[in-house]
Design an enzyme around this catalytic site. Structure first.
Site, PDB file in Angstrom:
ATOM      1  N   GLY A  53       0.795  -1.061   0.192  1.00  0.00           N
ATOM      2  CA  GLY A  53      -0.227  -0.036   0.189  1.00  0.00           C
ATOM      3  C   GLY A  53       0.915   1.107  -0.024  1.00  0.00           C
ATOM      4  O   GLY A  53       1.917   1.425   0.796  1.00  0.00           O
ATOM      5  N   ALA A  54       0.592   2.203  -1.038  1.00  0.00           N
ATOM      6  CA  ALA A  54       1.478   3.258  -1.083  1.00  0.00           C
ATOM      7  C   ALA A  54       1.944   4.185   0.157  1.00  0.00           C
ATOM      8  O   ALA A  54       3.062   4.129   0.353  1.00  0.00           O
ATOM      9  CB  ALA A  54       1.118   4.033  -2.257  1.00  0.00           C
ATOM     10  N   ARG A  92      10.301  -1.192  -4.735  1.00  0.00           N
ATOM     11  CA  ARG A  92       9.183  -0.975  -5.663  1.00  0.00           C
ATOM     12  C   ARG A  92       9.302   0.017  -6.290  1.00  0.00           C
ATOM     13  O   ARG A  92       9.373   1.224  -5.732  1.00  0.00           O
ATOM     14  CB  ARG A  92       7.998  -1.592  -4.970  1.00  0.00           C
ATOM     15  N   GLN A 195      -5.447  -9.147  -2.546  1.00  0.00           N
ATOM     16  CA  GLN A 195      -5.562  -8.101  -1.456  1.00  0.00           C
ATOM     17  C   GLN A 195      -6.754  -7.748  -1.194  1.00  0.00           C
ATOM     18  O   GLN A 195      -7.310  -7.267   0.063  1.00  0.00           O
ATOM     19  CB  GLN A 195      -4.723  -6.687  -2.069  1.00  0.00           C
ATOM     20  N   ASP A 235      -1.360   4.349  -6.466  1.00  0.00           N
ATOM     21  CA  ASP A 235       0.057   4.417  -6.063  1.00  0.00           C
ATOM     22  C   ASP A 235       0.869   5.795  -6.704  1.00  0.00           C
ATOM     23  O   ASP A 235       1.756   6.082  -6.056  1.00  0.00           O
ATOM     24  CB  ASP A 235       0.550   3.262  -6.632  1.00  0.00           C
ATOM     25  N   ASN A 245      -2.647   2.209 -10.232  1.00  0.00           N
ATOM     26  CA  ASN A 245      -3.219   1.567  -9.148  1.00  0.00           C
ATOM     27  C   ASN A 245      -3.226   0.082  -9.315  1.00  0.00           C
ATOM     28  O   ASN A 245      -2.938  -0.335 -10.655  1.00  0.00           O
ATOM     29  CB  ASN A 245      -4.538   2.355  -8.732  1.00  0.00           C
ATOM     30  N   LYS A 246      -3.710  -0.524  -8.390  1.00  0.00           N
ATOM     31  CA  LYS A 246      -3.580  -2.057  -8.803  1.00  0.00           C
ATOM     32  C   LYS A 246      -4.231  -2.542 -10.081  1.00  0.00           C
ATOM     33  O   LYS A 246      -5.316  -2.147 -10.354  1.00  0.00           O
ATOM     34  CB  LYS A 246      -4.422  -2.667  -7.472  1.00  0.00           C
TER      35      LYS A 246
HETATM   36  O1  MRU Z   1       0.739  -4.224  -4.636  1.00  0.00           O
HETATM   37  P1  MRU Z   1       0.072  -3.369  -3.333  1.00  0.00           P
HETATM   38  O2  MRU Z   1      -0.672  -4.325  -2.412  1.00  0.00           O
HETATM   39  O3  MRU Z   1       1.034  -2.506  -2.466  1.00  0.00           O
HETATM   40  O4  MRU Z   1      -0.986  -2.443  -4.015  1.00  0.00           O
HETATM   41  C1  MRU Z   1      -1.790  -1.469  -3.442  1.00  0.00           C
HETATM   42  C2  MRU Z   1      -2.458  -0.523  -4.284  1.00  0.00           C
HETATM   43  O5  MRU Z   1      -2.637  -0.636  -5.347  1.00  0.00           O
HETATM   44  C3  MRU Z   1      -3.376   0.247  -3.400  1.00  0.00           C
HETATM   45  O6  MRU Z   1      -4.708   0.556  -4.216  1.00  0.00           O
HETATM   46  C4  MRU Z   1      -2.759   1.537  -3.464  1.00  0.00           C
HETATM   47  O7  MRU Z   1      -1.397   1.444  -3.057  1.00  0.00           O
HETATM   48  C5  MRU Z   1      -3.185   2.704  -2.348  1.00  0.00           C
HETATM   49  S1  MRU Z   1      -3.027   2.337  -0.805  1.00  0.00           S
HETATM   50  C6  MRU Z   1      -3.800   3.552   0.201  1.00  0.00           C
END
Ligand code: MRU
Length: 337
Positions: A53-54, A92, A195, A235, A245-246
């Site tokens: 999560g960012a 990352r 997730q 992100d 984003n994801k």
């Molecule tokens: O690969 P991840 O689990 O780190 O991806 C997370 C996401 O894509 C979230 O939507 C994003 O980081 C926002 S978290 C507030």
């Protein structure tokens, strides 16, 4: 709503110079914390998504710079911080909060001559505290977009587990739930790493928010049957409002457009990246094929199957109804500076 309203274990704790993280790889089965004692422990925790999560990645990296360095003199400490910052920044590539938090720590390192460790610890704590405050502000701003008994779709996990506070996409939902407006959240499971199923369903259920888990390919059907709005996290947001984003967020945005459903992106200002003019300038992380060919350690595809596994996609700004930021609601046209 207070910080204790949510019944969710803390994502990140900084205790006596040790970084303690809730191991999100083990959720929902096991609520286990891991202690990072070296910078490589921190790197691995970020890389393998023990912390993800960012905003949470940024906070973890800021504290992570300091593990094991409490007794160091200012001058070698400064050099070590710069070395570590470059290393952690490579864990990352897509979430801008990682580089943003490390840049703040590097600026302090370059500016401060004495008592450097104390000053850096204060900066990391400030990054943590600001994240908590941003989540609360996003929650209160976004709550105004959600009426009684709203049916809301979300993707991935942009909740408390992805931040130091109430989350981004889930924060407005927590606020309206605490106000008795009875939201109902439809949770995309979010393949490949689940997730949504593992983390979002877990934290919503623990917090007493009504939710229904769906597989990603059910989103169109559930929208056809009636969804009032979608909220996702981000992100990295480019200057023109394109959103990384994801993976799968783009599918949700396109479906929302088709069905005329508002598509909101919730994020703190630390996720805005004016240096990326458009989404084309955002580096997308590609991850190991096993994440696609295996589920929970079980092979589900033929050995040797060719795989494409981008962890994120880019949603073009024209599909974003508005951004819910810590500074308020931002509507088009988007020009983030
Ligand atoms: O690969 P991840 O689990 O780190 O991806 C997370 C996401 O894509 C979230 O939507 C994003 O980081 C926002 S978290 C507030």
């Amino acid at each position: 709503m207070t910080d204790d309203t949510l019944n969710i274990p803390r994502t990140i704790r900084w205790q006596n110079g040790e970084l303690i993280l809730l191991d999100q790889r083990r959720l929902p089965a096991d609520e286990i914390e891991i202690c990072c004692r070296t910078v490589d422990d921190v790197y691995d925790a970020i890389r393998t998504l023990a912390i993800r999560g960012a905003p949470a990645i940024g906070v973890a990296a800021a504290f992570g710079l300091l593990v094991g360095l409490r007794e160091w003199e200012d001058e070698p400490l400064g050099r070590e911080i710069l070395r570590r910052a470059a290393h952690l920044n490579s864990a990352r590539p897509t979430a801008v909060n990682l580089g943003w938090a490390l840049d703040r720590m590097v600026r302090v390192t370059r500016a401060v001559g004495t008592a450097l460790y104390t000053r850096l610890e204060q900066e990391a704590q400030a990054i943590f505290d600001e994240d908590v405050a941003s989540c609360a502000a996003i929650g209160h701003h976004g709550a105004g977009l959600i009426g009684e008994h709203c049916r809301i779709l979300t993707h991935c996990n942009a909740g408390a587990l992805a931040t130091s506070g109430w989350g981004t996409a889930l924060a407005p939902i927590y606020v309206v739930n605490a106000r008795g407006l009875s939201p109902h959240v439809f949770v995309d499971e979010t393949r490949p790493l689940l997730q949504g199923a593992r983390l979002t369903a877990y934290e919503l259920m623990r917090s007493g928010v009504a939710c229904t888990l769906i597989t990603d390919n059910m989103a169109a059907s559930v929208m056809a049957s009636g969804i009032d709005l979608a909220i996702v996290g981000a992100d990295r947001v480019a200057a023109n409002g394109d959103v990384a984003n994801k993976i799968g967020t783009l599918n949700v945005a396109i479906l929302c457009h088709h069905y005329g459903i508002p598509f909101y992106v919730a994020c703190p200002r630390s996720t805005l990246d004016p240096a990326a003019a458009t989404g084309a300038g955002i580096q997308i992380e590609h991850r190991h094929a096993d994440e696609v060919t295996m589920i929970a350690g079980q092979r589900v595809a033929p050995e040797g199957a060719e795989v494409w596994n981008p962890a994120f996609d880019v949603t073009p700004n024209e599909l974003v109804t508005a951004f819910i930021t810590d500074a308020g609601i931002v509507t088009p046209p988007y020009h983030f500076t």
